[in-house]
Design a protein around this motif. Structure first.
Motif, PDB file in Angstrom:
ATOM      1  N   LYS A   1       0.612 -22.129 -31.091  1.00 19.04           N
ATOM      2  CA  LYS A   1      -0.842 -22.140 -30.917  1.00 19.04           C
ATOM      3  C   LYS A   1      -1.549 -22.403 -32.249  1.00 19.04           C
ATOM      4  O   LYS A   1      -2.533 -23.123 -32.304  1.00 19.04           O
ATOM      5  N   VAL A   2      -1.037 -21.828 -33.334  1.00 16.95           N
ATOM      6  CA  VAL A   2      -1.597 -22.083 -34.663  1.00 16.95           C
ATOM      7  C   VAL A   2      -1.439 -23.556 -35.019  1.00 16.95           C
ATOM      8  O   VAL A   2      -2.371 -24.202 -35.495  1.00 16.95           O
ATOM      9  N   GLN A   3      -0.249 -24.106 -34.772  1.00 14.24           N
ATOM     10  CA  GLN A   3      -0.032 -25.525 -35.065  1.00 14.24           C
ATOM     11  C   GLN A   3      -0.949 -26.409 -34.225  1.00 14.24           C
ATOM     12  O   GLN A   3      -1.494 -27.384 -34.737  1.00 14.24           O
ATOM     13  N   ALA A   4      -1.133 -26.094 -32.962  1.00 17.65           N
ATOM     14  CA  ALA A   4      -2.027 -26.883 -32.107  1.00 17.65           C
ATOM     15  C   ALA A   4      -3.456 -26.852 -32.647  1.00 17.65           C
ATOM     16  O   ALA A   4      -4.138 -27.885 -32.692  1.00 17.65           O
ATOM     17  N   LYS A   5      -3.904 -25.693 -33.098  1.00 14.86           N
ATOM     18  CA  LYS A   5      -5.247 -25.562 -33.677  1.00 14.86           C
ATOM     19  C   LYS A   5      -5.359 -26.402 -34.949  1.00 14.86           C
ATOM     20  O   LYS A   5      -6.358 -27.101 -35.163  1.00 14.86           O
ATOM     21  N   GLU A   6      -4.316 -26.358 -35.801  1.00 15.35           N
ATOM     22  CA  GLU A   6      -4.327 -27.145 -37.034  1.00 15.35           C
ATOM     23  C   GLU A   6      -4.313 -28.640 -36.730  1.00 15.35           C
ATOM     24  O   GLU A   6      -4.968 -29.427 -37.427  1.00 15.35           O
ATOM     25  N   CYS A   7      -3.599 -29.052 -35.690  1.00 12.01           N
ATOM     26  CA  CYS A   7      -3.575 -30.464 -35.302  1.00 12.01           C
ATOM     27  C   CYS A   7      -4.962 -30.924 -34.834  1.00 12.01           C
ATOM     28  O   CYS A   7      -5.415 -32.010 -35.207  1.00 12.01           O
ATOM     29  N   ARG A   8      -5.631 -30.098 -34.036  1.00 17.87           N
ATOM     30  CA  ARG A   8      -6.988 -30.452 -33.575  1.00 17.87           C
ATOM     31  C   ARG A   8      -7.952 -30.550 -34.757  1.00 17.87           C
ATOM     32  O   ARG A   8      -8.776 -31.456 -34.838  1.00 17.87           O
ATOM     33  N   LYS A   9      -7.836 -29.613 -35.705  1.00 23.17           N
ATOM     34  CA  LYS A   9      -8.699 -29.626 -36.889  1.00 23.17           C
ATOM     35  C   LYS A   9      -8.439 -30.883 -37.728  1.00 23.17           C
ATOM     36  O   LYS A   9      -9.384 -31.541 -38.170  1.00 23.17           O
ATOM     37  N   ALA A  10      -7.167 -31.214 -37.941  1.00 18.79           N
ATOM     38  CA  ALA A  10      -6.832 -32.411 -38.713  1.00 18.79           C
ATOM     39  C   ALA A  10      -7.329 -33.657 -38.012  1.00 18.79           C
ATOM     40  O   ALA A  10      -7.885 -34.566 -38.647  1.00 18.79           O
ATOM     41  N   LYS A  11      -7.176 -33.725 -36.707  1.00 19.15           N
ATOM     42  CA  LYS A  11      -7.635 -34.887 -35.936  1.00 19.15           C
ATOM     43  C   LYS A  11      -9.137 -35.073 -36.106  1.00 19.15           C
ATOM     44  O   LYS A  11      -9.603 -36.185 -36.356  1.00 19.15           O
ATOM     45  N   ALA A  12      -9.898 -33.995 -36.008  1.00 14.45           N
ATOM     46  CA  ALA A  12     -11.352 -34.073 -36.181  1.00 14.45           C
ATOM     47  C   ALA A  12     -11.710 -34.520 -37.596  1.00 14.45           C
ATOM     48  O   ALA A  12     -12.597 -35.346 -37.787  1.00 14.45           O
ATOM     49  N   GLU A  13     -11.009 -34.005 -38.597  1.00  7.44           N
ATOM     50  CA  GLU A  13     -11.281 -34.368 -39.989  1.00  7.44           C
ATOM     51  C   GLU A  13     -10.948 -35.834 -40.242  1.00  7.44           C
ATOM     52  O   GLU A  13     -11.711 -36.551 -40.888  1.00  7.44           O
ATOM     53  N   PHE A  14      -9.833 -36.296 -39.729  1.00  8.53           N
ATOM     54  CA  PHE A  14      -9.410 -37.673 -39.960  1.00  8.53           C
ATOM     55  C   PHE A  14     -10.331 -38.679 -39.287  1.00  8.53           C
ATOM     56  O   PHE A  14     -10.438 -39.813 -39.721  1.00  8.53           O
ATOM     57  N   GLU A  15     -10.988 -38.277 -38.221  1.00 10.66           N
ATOM     58  CA  GLU A  15     -11.872 -39.190 -37.503  1.00 10.66           C
ATOM     59  C   GLU A  15     -13.241 -39.336 -38.162  1.00 10.66           C
ATOM     60  O   GLU A  15     -14.019 -40.188 -37.781  1.00 10.66           O
ATOM     61  N   GLN A  16     -13.532 -38.511 -39.168  1.00 11.79           N
ATOM     62  CA  GLN A  16     -14.803 -38.637 -39.871  1.00 11.79           C
ATOM     63  C   GLN A  16     -14.842 -39.944 -40.648  1.00 11.79           C
ATOM     64  O   GLN A  16     -13.827 -40.447 -41.099  1.00 11.79           O
ATOM     65  N   GLN A  17     -16.010 -40.462 -40.815  1.00 13.45           N
ATOM     66  CA  GLN A  17     -16.183 -41.743 -41.485  1.00 13.45           C
ATOM     67  C   GLN A  17     -16.293 -41.570 -42.995  1.00 13.45           C
ATOM     68  O   GLN A  17     -16.331 -40.468 -43.520  1.00 13.45           O
ATOM     69  N   GLU A  18     -16.392 -42.689 -43.703  1.00 14.59           N
ATOM     70  CA  GLU A  18     -16.442 -42.701 -45.163  1.00 14.59           C
ATOM     71  C   GLU A  18     -17.568 -41.846 -45.736  1.00 14.59           C
ATOM     72  O   GLU A  18     -17.423 -41.260 -46.791  1.00 14.59           O
ATOM     73  N   GLU A  19     -18.688 -41.753 -45.036  1.00 14.17           N
ATOM     74  CA  GLU A  19     -19.788 -40.958 -45.565  1.00 14.17           C
ATOM     75  C   GLU A  19     -19.461 -39.476 -45.630  1.00 14.17           C
ATOM     76  O   GLU A  19     -20.180 -38.697 -46.229  1.00 14.17           O
ATOM     77  N   GLU A  20     -18.358 -39.084 -45.053  1.00 15.32           N
ATOM     78  CA  GLU A  20     -17.929 -37.690 -45.105  1.00 15.32           C
ATOM     79  C   GLU A  20     -17.004 -37.420 -46.285  1.00 15.32           C
ATOM     80  O   GLU A  20     -16.317 -36.418 -46.316  1.00 15.32           O
ATOM     81  N   GLY A  21     -16.896 -38.359 -47.225  1.00 18.34           N
ATOM     82  CA  GLY A  21     -16.141 -38.111 -48.433  1.00 18.34           C
ATOM     83  C   GLY A  21     -14.796 -38.801 -48.540  1.00 18.34           C
ATOM     84  O   GLY A  21     -14.105 -38.651 -49.540  1.00 18.34           O
ATOM     85  N   TRP A  22     -14.381 -39.553 -47.529  1.00 16.21           N
ATOM     86  CA  TRP A  22     -13.103 -40.261 -47.597  1.00 16.21           C
ATOM     87  C   TRP A  22     -13.227 -41.456 -48.523  1.00 16.21           C
ATOM     88  O   TRP A  22     -14.162 -42.232 -48.441  1.00 16.21           O
ATOM     89  N   ILE A  23     -12.277 -41.614 -49.429  1.00 13.98           N
ATOM     90  CA  ILE A  23     -12.257 -42.723 -50.387  1.00 13.98           C
ATOM     91  C   ILE A  23     -11.057 -43.594 -50.053  1.00 13.98           C
ATOM     92  O   ILE A  23      -9.915 -43.132 -50.070  1.00 13.98           O
ATOM     93  N   GLU A  24     -11.318 -44.867 -49.737  1.00 11.33           N
ATOM     94  CA  GLU A  24     -10.225 -45.780 -49.421  1.00 11.33           C
ATOM     95  C   GLU A  24      -9.516 -46.164 -50.707  1.00 11.33           C
ATOM     96  O   GLU A  24     -10.131 -46.633 -51.654  1.00 11.33           O
ATOM     97  N   ALA A  25      -8.211 -45.966 -50.733  1.00  8.41           N
ATOM     98  CA  ALA A  25      -7.431 -46.250 -51.933  1.00  8.41           C
ATOM     99  C   ALA A  25      -6.777 -47.620 -51.871  1.00  8.41           C
ATOM    100  O   ALA A  25      -6.817 -48.366 -52.848  1.00  8.41           O
ATOM    101  N   GLN A  26      -6.171 -47.949 -50.743  1.00 12.40           N
ATOM    102  CA  GLN A  26      -5.518 -49.245 -50.631  1.00 12.40           C
ATOM    103  C   GLN A  26      -5.167 -49.552 -49.192  1.00 12.40           C
ATOM    104  O   GLN A  26      -5.091 -48.655 -48.360  1.00 12.40           O
ATOM    105  N   THR A  27      -4.958 -50.823 -48.923  1.00  7.49           N
ATOM    106  CA  THR A  27      -4.416 -51.270 -47.649  1.00  7.49           C
ATOM    107  C   THR A  27      -3.188 -52.104 -47.963  1.00  7.49           C
ATOM    108  O   THR A  27      -3.245 -53.015 -48.790  1.00  7.49           O
ATOM    109  N   TRP A  28      -2.080 -51.745 -47.331  1.00  8.41           N
ATOM    110  CA  TRP A  28      -0.811 -52.397 -47.598  1.00  8.41           C
ATOM    111  C   TRP A  28      -0.034 -52.503 -46.292  1.00  8.41           C
ATOM    112  O   TRP A  28       0.148 -51.511 -45.600  1.00  8.41           O
ATOM    113  N   PHE A  29       0.389 -53.694 -45.929  1.00  5.25           N
ATOM    114  CA  PHE A  29       1.100 -53.959 -44.682  1.00  5.25           C
ATOM    115  C   PHE A  29       0.327 -53.430 -43.472  1.00  5.25           C
ATOM    116  O   PHE A  29       0.908 -52.898 -42.529  1.00  5.25           O
ATOM    117  N   GLY A  30      -0.990 -53.545 -43.515  1.00  4.31           N
ATOM    118  CA  GLY A  30      -1.815 -53.123 -42.397  1.00  4.31           C
ATOM    119  C   GLY A  30      -2.081 -51.636 -42.306  1.00  4.31           C
ATOM    120  O   GLY A  30      -2.697 -51.166 -41.354  1.00  4.31           O
TER     121      GLY A  30
END
Length: 143
Positions: free
Chosen positions: A13-42
């Motif tokens: 249950k803890v892992q499921a909660k952490e997965c949901r939290k990570a999923k929500a964080e990863f779906e945030q856009q660049e204005e939420e602080g994500w800095i693109e470092a590189q794109t390689w092989f897609g």
């Protein structure tokens, strides 16, 4: 025993909660602080640091058409090879397997103007049935 099963269920249950939290964080856009470092092989690698928090969040995303599940899962099973292909990772060692899709690893990460190393508990989050994604979620083990 019943107590072991209850403990395992709490852990999942803890892992499921952490997965949901990570999923929500990863779906945030660049204005939420994500800095693109590189794109390689897609695959695009981005990172995020939160002021006052010593952690570094890293996300790698890209479309992988017709990729068998066994190949996707192998990404976790070969965590000791991250240093050979994952941006910013300069060292990667598997310390202990906690399960077939769960491990303790030692990783060194170098991003512009910063070096960090940590022992991380990482595990797979299978969200293929939900939206076609698959995540590896990890966090530092308290020292």
């Amino acid at each position: 025993s019943w107590e072991e099963l209850e403990e395992r269920l709490r852990y999942l249950k803890v892992q499921a909660k952490e997965c949901r939290k990570a999923k929500a964080e990863f779906e945030q856009q660049e204005e939420e602080g994500w800095i693109e470092a590189q794109t390689w092989f897609g695959i695009t690698t981005s990172y995020k640091m939160v002021e006052g928090d010593p952690s570094i969040m890293v996300k790698m995303e890209g479309d992988q058409d017709d990729l068998p599940m066994v190949c996707t899962g192998a990404v976790l099973r070969e965590a000791d090879l991250y240093k050979t292909w994952m941006p910013f990772v300069t060292r990667s060692d598997i310390l202990k397997w906690k399960g077939r899709a769960s491990l303790l690893g030692h990783f060194e990460i170098t991003v512009p103007l910063m070096f960090r190393d940590a022992v991380i508990h990482a595990y797979a989050c299978d969200t293929l049935a939900d939206d076609g994604s698959f995540m590896l979620v990890g966090k530092s083990v308290p020292g």
